[in-house]
Scaffold this motif. Structure first.
Motif, mmCIF file in Angstrom:
data_model
loop_
_atom_site.group_PDB
_atom_site.id
_atom_site.type_symbol
_atom_site.label_atom_id
_atom_site.label_comp_id
_atom_site.label_asym_id
_atom_site.label_seq_id
_atom_site.Cartn_x
_atom_site.Cartn_y
_atom_site.Cartn_z
ATOM 1 N N ASN A 6 2.807 10.200 -14.735
ATOM 2 C CA ASN A 6 2.341 8.984 -15.376
ATOM 3 C C ASN A 6 1.590 8.163 -14.340
ATOM 4 O O ASN A 6 2.170 7.344 -13.638
ATOM 5 N N VAL A 7 0.295 8.406 -14.240
ATOM 6 C CA VAL A 7 -0.517 7.792 -13.194
ATOM 7 C C VAL A 7 -0.508 6.274 -13.315
ATOM 8 O O VAL A 7 -0.454 5.554 -12.322
ATOM 9 N N ARG A 8 -0.521 5.788 -14.538
ATOM 10 C CA ARG A 8 -0.558 4.343 -14.746
ATOM 11 C C ARG A 8 0.674 3.674 -14.127
ATOM 12 O O ARG A 8 0.568 2.649 -13.448
ATOM 13 N N GLU A 62 2.531 4.911 -11.762
ATOM 14 C CA GLU A 62 2.474 5.088 -10.317
ATOM 15 C C GLU A 62 1.581 4.015 -9.677
ATOM 16 O O GLU A 62 1.865 3.532 -8.576
ATOM 17 N N ILE A 63 0.510 3.653 -10.360
ATOM 18 C CA ILE A 63 -0.346 2.572 -9.861
ATOM 19 C C ILE A 63 0.429 1.258 -9.862
ATOM 20 O O ILE A 63 0.388 0.491 -8.890
ATOM 21 N N LEU A 64 1.151 0.988 -10.937
ATOM 22 C CA LEU A 64 1.940 -0.238 -11.012
ATOM 23 C C LEU A 64 2.999 -0.288 -9.914
ATOM 24 O O LEU A 64 3.215 -1.335 -9.293
ATOM 25 N N ASP A 65 3.657 0.840 -9.662
ATOM 26 C CA ASP A 65 4.688 0.881 -8.621
ATOM 27 C C ASP A 65 4.086 0.609 -7.242
ATOM 28 O O ASP A 65 4.652 -0.148 -6.450
ATOM 29 N N ALA A 66 2.953 1.237 -6.962
ATOM 30 C CA ALA A 66 2.303 1.024 -5.671
ATOM 31 C C ALA A 66 1.819 -0.417 -5.534
ATOM 32 O O ALA A 66 1.973 -1.041 -4.476
ATOM 33 N N ALA A 67 1.258 -0.957 -6.609
ATOM 34 C CA ALA A 67 0.759 -2.337 -6.579
ATOM 35 C C ALA A 67 1.893 -3.330 -6.397
ATOM 36 O O ALA A 67 1.748 -4.347 -5.698
ATOM 37 N N GLU A 68 3.031 -3.063 -6.999
ATOM 38 C CA GLU A 68 4.191 -3.952 -6.882
ATOM 39 C C GLU A 68 4.590 -4.111 -5.415
ATOM 40 O O GLU A 68 4.860 -5.227 -4.942
ATOM 41 N N ILE A 69 4.602 -3.017 -4.688
ATOM 42 C CA ILE A 69 4.962 -3.063 -3.270
ATOM 43 C C ILE A 69 3.910 -3.827 -2.474
ATOM 44 O O ILE A 69 4.231 -4.684 -1.635
ATOM 45 N N GLU A 70 2.641 -3.546 -2.744
ATOM 46 C CA GLU A 70 1.572 -4.230 -2.011
ATOM 47 C C GLU A 70 1.578 -5.730 -2.280
ATOM 48 O O GLU A 70 1.474 -6.540 -1.351
ATOM 49 N N PHE A 71 1.714 -6.125 -3.544
ATOM 50 C CA PHE A 71 1.722 -7.553 -3.881
ATOM 51 C C PHE A 71 2.960 -8.246 -3.300
ATOM 52 O O PHE A 71 2.887 -9.395 -2.865
ATOM 53 N N ALA A 72 4.090 -7.565 -3.308
ATOM 54 C CA ALA A 72 5.317 -8.161 -2.757
ATOM 55 C C ALA A 72 5.198 -8.346 -1.250
ATOM 56 O O ALA A 72 5.704 -9.335 -0.699
ATOM 57 N N ASN A 73 4.541 -7.427 -0.577
ATOM 58 C CA ASN A 73 4.411 -7.499 0.880
ATOM 59 C C ASN A 73 3.305 -8.441 1.333
ATOM 60 O O ASN A 73 3.473 -9.166 2.324
ATOM 61 N N ALA A 100 -2.455 3.513 -1.606
ATOM 62 C CA ALA A 100 -1.010 3.715 -1.749
ATOM 63 C C ALA A 100 -0.680 4.630 -2.927
ATOM 64 O O ALA A 100 0.255 5.437 -2.865
ATOM 65 N N ALA A 101 -1.440 4.497 -4.027
ATOM 66 C CA ALA A 101 -1.186 5.299 -5.230
ATOM 67 C C ALA A 101 -1.936 6.623 -5.228
ATOM 68 O O ALA A 101 -1.738 7.453 -6.119
ATOM 69 N N GLN A 102 -2.837 6.802 -4.235
ATOM 70 C CA GLN A 102 -3.651 8.009 -4.139
ATOM 71 C C GLN A 102 -4.494 8.215 -5.387
ATOM 72 O O GLN A 102 -4.515 9.289 -5.995
ATOM 73 N N VAL A 103 -5.180 7.149 -5.763
ATOM 74 C CA VAL A 103 -6.117 7.197 -6.882
ATOM 75 C C VAL A 103 -7.398 6.499 -6.446
ATOM 76 O O VAL A 103 -7.465 5.916 -5.372
ATOM 77 N N THR A 104 -8.402 6.537 -7.289
ATOM 78 C CA THR A 104 -9.640 5.824 -7.007
ATOM 79 C C THR A 104 -9.552 4.396 -7.532
ATOM 80 O O THR A 104 -8.806 4.111 -8.477
#
Length: 251
Positions: free
Chosen positions: A49-51, A53-64, A78-82
């Protein structure tokens, strides 16, 4: 071949460049969502579920890094997408931030309202301590997972973001549930004015955001004395503190 629905035609996917020739030792970034292939009953083979995975990666980046400090490039790496795929799913950086916050914020709010409704169905007026626990438990339960802890940091950070970002998201996620809890506390605390109840609600929110956000300050101040990773210890400490504040005489 099956016909494509009119709904899928309304939002065509972007043509995203393939990265099949990624450098050795690196995973290729994903462009268009992969074609689903079934090898029999069960989940499609080779599909994630790429979508999410993007949300999970973004959550970490925004939190940090916060909203301003996070770029779509950070998230894409972080999500290994374009970046084009992120824009396809979420439209913009704000659209991504909004979905990151609301997917767990709404979960907390829904859980709170369900717990409050269960208290009301019990047949007796809810005690203040029970109302406080019903408000705090959803966030504390979410904190039991690594992703939930990340969200707690993101939520605490939201209060330092610009108003045009933070106010809308907080209201959309929590406005209804917070007002329901304020009403319940007014019923349980007839000696307080509406103003007093809202002040004490605000102070409760501030206390739990700090306590749940993994600042590690408590471990530094009282090493070996407190255990902020023990949910029972946290709940007992914050519930007794907040309940005592709620029950204090009116100013």
């Amino acid at each position: 071949m099956k016909s494509v629905s009119s709904q899928s035609k309304a939002a065509p996917e972007p043509e995203v460049a393939s990265t099949e020739t990624a450098p050795p030792g690196t995973a290729p970034k994903r462009g268009r969502p992969a074609q689903r292939r079934r090898a029999g009953p069960g989940r499609p083979e080779g599909v994630s579920n790429v979508r999410d995975e993007i949300l999970d990666a973004a959550e970490i980046e925004f939190a940090n890094l916060g909203y301003a400090g996070t770029s779509l490039r950070n998230v894409a790496e972080a999500a290994q997408v374009t970046q084009a795929l992120i824009n396809y799913y979420f439209g913009s950086k704000y659209g991504l931030f909004e979905e990151v916050f609301l997917r767990r914020g709404r979960q907390i709010a829904d859980d709170r309202m369900q717990r409050l409704e269960e208290l009301r169905r019990s047949g007796k007026p809810p005690a203040v301590a029970d109302i406080v626990r019903a408000f705090l438990m959803p966030a504390l339960s979410m904190r039991s997972t690594a992703a939930g802890r990340t969200f707690m940091r993101l939520q605490a950070r939201l209060h330092t973001e610009p108003p045009e970002i933070s106010y809308k998201l907080r209201n959309e996620a929590y406005e209804t549930s917070t007002r329901l809890f304020a009403e319940a506390l007014r019923d349980a605390l007839p000696h307080l004015s509406e103003k007093d109840v809202y002040w004490r609600m605000t102070l409760m929110i501030g206390a739990y955001l700090y306590a749940f956000s993994d600042t590690h300050r408590l471990e530094e101040m009282a090493p070996g004395i407190v255990n902020p990773d023990d949910p029972e210890e946290i709940l007992k400490a914050i519930t007794s503190f907040v309940t005592a504040g709620m029950l204090a005489p009116a100013p």
